[in-house]
Design a protein around this motif. Structure first.
Motif, PDB file in Angstrom:
ATOM      1  N   CYS A  54       0.879  -6.698  -3.313  1.00  0.00           N
ATOM      2  CA  CYS A  54       0.754  -7.962  -3.464  1.00  0.00           C
ATOM      3  C   CYS A  54       0.134  -8.406  -4.949  1.00  0.00           C
ATOM      4  N   TYR A  55       0.434  -9.681  -5.137  1.00  0.00           N
ATOM      5  CA  TYR A  55       0.281 -10.082  -6.456  1.00  0.00           C
ATOM      6  C   TYR A  55      -0.342 -11.458  -6.515  1.00  0.00           C
ATOM      7  N   GLU A  71      -2.322  -5.972  -9.352  1.00  0.00           N
ATOM      8  CA  GLU A  71      -1.991  -5.752  -7.873  1.00  0.00           C
ATOM      9  C   GLU A  71      -3.402  -6.202  -7.302  1.00  0.00           C
ATOM     10  N   CYS A  74      -3.589  -7.297  -0.047  1.00  0.00           N
ATOM     11  CA  CYS A  74      -2.892  -8.197   0.563  1.00  0.00           C
ATOM     12  C   CYS A  74      -3.546  -8.940   1.574  1.00  0.00           C
ATOM     13  N   THR A  75      -5.148  -8.671   1.702  1.00  0.00           N
ATOM     14  CA  THR A  75      -5.708  -9.709   2.674  1.00  0.00           C
ATOM     15  C   THR A  75      -6.309 -10.581   1.798  1.00  0.00           C
ATOM     16  N   HIS A  78      -2.896 -14.308  -2.186  1.00  0.00           N
ATOM     17  CA  HIS A  78      -1.629 -13.911  -3.266  1.00  0.00           C
ATOM     18  C   HIS A  78      -0.433 -14.596  -3.236  1.00  0.00           C
ATOM     19  N   GLN A  81       4.817 -10.841  -3.048  1.00  0.00           N
ATOM     20  CA  GLN A  81       4.685  -9.319  -2.358  1.00  0.00           C
ATOM     21  C   GLN A  81       6.157  -8.727  -2.504  1.00  0.00           C
ATOM     22  N   ASP A 154      10.317  -9.267  -5.493  1.00  0.00           N
ATOM     23  CA  ASP A 154       9.042  -9.607  -4.889  1.00  0.00           C
ATOM     24  C   ASP A 154       9.667 -11.002  -4.260  1.00  0.00           C
ATOM     25  N   ARG A 170       1.774 -13.012   8.156  1.00  0.00           N
ATOM     26  CA  ARG A 170       2.858 -11.965   7.926  1.00  0.00           C
ATOM     27  C   ARG A 170       4.076 -12.505   7.621  1.00  0.00           C
TER      28      ARG A 170
END
Length: 274
Positions: A54-55, A71, A74-75, A78, A81, A154, A170
C-alpha cells in the motif's frame, strides 16, 4: 426528448478514467562506464515491488509513469494498493526495447485494466460504473539500466476533481456486493451536462448516478455524432426503468471523445437522478 450539449471538461486517470465526455439530457490516460581508476557510480536496481503493498499517493503521483512513493502499512491511510506485479516484455524479435517504448507501455496498459476485475470483483460494467481505477508504473530508466524489469499495477479510487479517496476497508471483491458498488460507485453533483457537474463517489453527497454502460463497436472512432446517437435510446430506457414515474423522468448520456476512444474507452455511460 434529448438535446445535444457541450462536452464536459475534466481530467483523465491513467488514460482510463476519462472525466470528460459529451453528454445529453432531457429537461424534466546503462551507459557502460569507461575503465578508470575511479569508475563512475552506476544506478542500483531497487528491489521489485510487492503484491498487496500500500502507498499514500497524490492524484498527480498516480498519473506518473514511475513512482518513488514509500510503502506504508495497509492498516494506515493509503490511496493506492498493488494488485499485480509482472515482468516487462522488452525483447521483441531479438531486439531489446526501452522500458518506456510504446510497445512495452502498450502491453502494460492492456494487462493492468484487464486484471483489475480479479481484485475488485463484480462485472466489467460494475467496474466501469465505479470510481475504482487501475494505474501502473515501471522502473525509471536508471533503474531499468541497472537491471530492474518489473511493472506494477495499483488500484486507486477517484474521489472527485483531481482528488483520490483513501482505500479504507477491504478492496478485494468489494464490487461483488450492493453495499460495495454503492460505496465506490460513480455519481455526480448535478446532471452531467451541467456546468456545476463534478464526478464523485456515491458515498459522497450527490444528486445523479451512472446507472448503465453503452458498449460501442471497437475500431476507428466513428465520430461524435455517431457515438452520441448510439446511446440515446438505451439511456432513455435505462432512465425510465429507474424512475418513479415512467412518463415524467430525466436521464443523461455521456459518450466518449476521440481522445478517450484512443485511450481505450469504447463505451458510454447512462445517468439518472438519484
Amino acid at each position: 426528448m434529448s438535446r445535444p450539449t457541450r462536452a464536459l471538461a475534466a481530467t483523465v486517470v491513467a488514460l482510463l478514467l476519462s472525466l470528460s465526455a459529451g453528454c445529453s439530457a432531457d429537461d424534466d490516460a546503462p551507459q557502460e562506464a569507461a575503465p578508470s581508476a575511479s569508475p563512475k557510480p552506476t544506478a542500483t536496481a531497487v528491489p521489485g515491488p510487492a503484491k498487496g503493498a500500500c502507498y499514500r499517493m497524490s492524484f498527480e503521483g498516480a498519473l506518473a509513469a514511475t513512482t518513488q512513493a514509500d510503502e506504508v502499512p495497509c492498516t494506515q491511510e493509503h490511496t493506492a494498493q498493488t494488485y499485480l506485479v509482472g515482468t516487462l516484455d522488452t525483447l521483441v524479435d531479438g531486439h531489446l526495447l526501452a522500458v518506456d517504448s510504446d510497445r512495452v507501455l502498450g502491453d502494460i496498459a492492456e494487462t493492468c485494466p484487464s486484471r483489475l476485475l480479479d481484485l475488485v470483483g463484480g462485472t466489467r460494467e460494475d467496474v466501469r460504473l465505479s470510481m475504482l481505477r487501475p494505474v501502473w508504473f515501471t522502473p525509471t530508466l536508471a533503474q531499468a539500466d541497472a537491471g530492474a524489469s518489473w511493472f506494477r499495477c495499483d488500484v486507486i479510487a477517484v474521489a472527485g476533481q483531481e482528488r483520490l479517496a483513501p482505500l479504507t476497508g477491504r478492496i478485494a471483491g468489494v464490487l461483488d456486493s450492493a453495499e460495495g458498488r454503492d460505496r465506490w460507485g460513480m455519481c455526480g453533483t448535478d446532471q452531467p451536462d451541467s456546468p456545476d457537474f463534478e464526478r464523485v463517489l456515491c458515498s459522497a453527497p450527490h444528486s445523479w448516478r451512472a446507472i448503465e454502460v453503452v458498449d460501442l463497436e471497437p475500431g476507428r472512432y466513428p465520430g461524435a455524432d455517431a457515438v452520441r446517437d448510439r446511446g440515446q435510446t438505451p439511456c432513455e430506457d435505462a432512465g425510465r426503468e429507474v424512475a418513479e414515474d415512467a412518463l415524467n423522468f430525466q436521464w443523461g448520456y455521456e459518450w466518449p471523445t476521440r481522445e478517450q476512444w484512443r485511450a481505450g474507452q469504447t463505451y458510454g455511460r447512462c445517468w439518472a437522478p438519484d
